[in-house]
Design a protein around this motif. Structure first.
Motif, PDB file in Angstrom:
ATOM      1  N   SER A  52       0.803  -1.225   0.000  1.00 42.13           N
ATOM      2  CA  SER A  52       0.000   0.000   0.000  1.00 42.13           C
ATOM      3  C   SER A  52       0.838   1.278   0.000  1.00 42.13           C
ATOM      4  N   LYS A  53       2.112   1.193   0.383  1.00 44.00           N
ATOM      5  CA  LYS A  53       2.970   2.377   0.429  1.00 44.00           C
ATOM      6  C   LYS A  53       3.798   2.595  -0.833  1.00 44.00           C
ATOM      7  N   VAL A  54       3.732   1.662  -1.785  1.00 41.14           N
ATOM      8  CA  VAL A  54       4.544   1.766  -2.999  1.00 41.14           C
ATOM      9  C   VAL A  54       4.090   2.946  -3.849  1.00 41.14           C
ATOM     10  N   THR A  55       5.038   3.850  -4.148  1.00 46.91           N
ATOM     11  CA  THR A  55       4.745   5.012  -4.991  1.00 46.91           C
ATOM     12  C   THR A  55       5.378   4.859  -6.372  1.00 46.91           C
ATOM     13  N   VAL A  56       6.459   4.052  -6.468  1.00 46.03           N
ATOM     14  CA  VAL A  56       7.150   3.831  -7.739  1.00 46.03           C
ATOM     15  C   VAL A  56       7.275   2.331  -7.966  1.00 46.03           C
ATOM     16  N   LEU A  57       6.772   1.866  -9.114  1.00 43.63           N
ATOM     17  CA  LEU A  57       6.854   0.454  -9.472  1.00 43.63           C
ATOM     18  C   LEU A  57       7.380   0.366 -10.896  1.00 43.63           C
ATOM     19  N   LEU A  76       0.358   4.458  -5.436  1.00 42.45           N
ATOM     20  CA  LEU A  76       1.055   4.425  -6.723  1.00 42.45           C
ATOM     21  C   LEU A  76       0.630   5.585  -7.605  1.00 42.45           C
ATOM     22  N   ALA A  77       1.621   6.270  -8.175  1.00 43.29           N
ATOM     23  CA  ALA A  77       1.352   7.378  -9.106  1.00 43.29           C
ATOM     24  C   ALA A  77       1.623   6.898 -10.525  1.00 43.29           C
ATOM     25  N   LEU A  78       0.714   7.199 -11.440  1.00 48.31           N
ATOM     26  CA  LEU A  78       0.874   6.807 -12.829  1.00 48.31           C
ATOM     27  C   LEU A  78       1.737   7.831 -13.550  1.00 48.31           C
ATOM     28  N   ARG A  79       2.801   7.348 -14.172  1.00 49.05           N
ATOM     29  CA  ARG A  79       3.690   8.213 -14.952  1.00 49.05           C
ATOM     30  C   ARG A  79       3.817   7.640 -16.342  1.00 49.05           C
ATOM     31  N   ARG A  80       3.684   8.468 -17.340  1.00 46.39           N
ATOM     32  CA  ARG A  80       3.784   8.024 -18.724  1.00 46.39           C
ATOM     33  C   ARG A  80       5.242   8.070 -19.171  1.00 46.39           C
ATOM     34  N   GLU A  82       8.117   8.449 -21.768  1.00 45.34           N
ATOM     35  CA  GLU A  82       8.281   9.182 -23.023  1.00 45.34           C
ATOM     36  C   GLU A  82       8.671   8.275 -24.174  1.00 45.34           C
ATOM     37  N   GLU A  83       9.380   7.190 -23.918  1.00 43.10           N
ATOM     38  CA  GLU A  83       9.835   6.335 -24.992  1.00 43.10           C
ATOM     39  C   GLU A  83       8.716   5.521 -25.639  1.00 43.10           C
ATOM     40  N   HIS A  84       7.561   5.389 -24.958  1.00 41.72           N
ATOM     41  CA  HIS A  84       6.449   4.622 -25.496  1.00 41.72           C
ATOM     42  C   HIS A  84       5.240   5.514 -25.799  1.00 41.72           C
ATOM     43  N   THR A  85       5.420   6.805 -25.820  1.00 44.90           N
ATOM     44  CA  THR A  85       4.323   7.736 -26.023  1.00 44.90           C
ATOM     45  C   THR A  85       3.613   7.521 -27.355  1.00 44.90           C
ATOM     46  N   SER A  86       4.326   7.190 -28.408  1.00 51.30           N
ATOM     47  CA  SER A  86       3.725   7.031 -29.725  1.00 51.30           C
ATOM     48  C   SER A  86       2.763   5.843 -29.791  1.00 51.30           C
ATOM     49  N   GLU A  87       2.890   4.893 -28.852  1.00 46.24           N
ATOM     50  CA  GLU A  87       2.025   3.728 -28.831  1.00 46.24           C
ATOM     51  C   GLU A  87       0.682   4.012 -28.179  1.00 46.24           C
ATOM     52  N   LEU A  88       0.561   5.123 -27.454  1.00 45.89           N
ATOM     53  CA  LEU A  88      -0.689   5.412 -26.721  1.00 45.89           C
ATOM     54  C   LEU A  88      -1.761   5.886 -27.625  1.00 45.89           C
TER      55      LEU A  88
END
Length: 88
Positions: A52-57, A76-80, A82-88
């Protein structure tokens, strides 16, 4: 800050160790988990149950075909990436 993974000086987690990720006594205190670039194929619900305390995975560059629920990771915070941005 509790960390697990290569950057925490524990070496790379192996497939065998992946079954023990959520079972060590310090798992509930983890804040950053880096198991990138390993041969992980699946992670079940038990692994994430006490995180429950994990912020970065970081699970990049694994062979994941099945993964348990991330619902217990309420911090957990969602971070996009940059190297896979074109796939989104």
């Amino acid at each position: 800050m509790a960390k697990f993974g290569s950057s925490a000086g524990m070496g790379k987690a192996t497939t065998h160790r992946s079954t023990q990720l959520g079972t060590c006594s310090a798992a509930a205190e983890l804040e950053e988990v880096n198991v990138a670039a390993n041969r992980l194929a699946m992670l079940n619900d038990k692994v994430f149950a006490s995180w429950s305390k994990v912020t970065v995975l970081n699970l990049n560059d694994n062979n994941l075909t099945m993964m348990g629920s991330l619902a217990p990771l309420v911090a957990l915070a969602l971070r996009r990436s940059e190297e896979h941005t074109s796939e989104l």
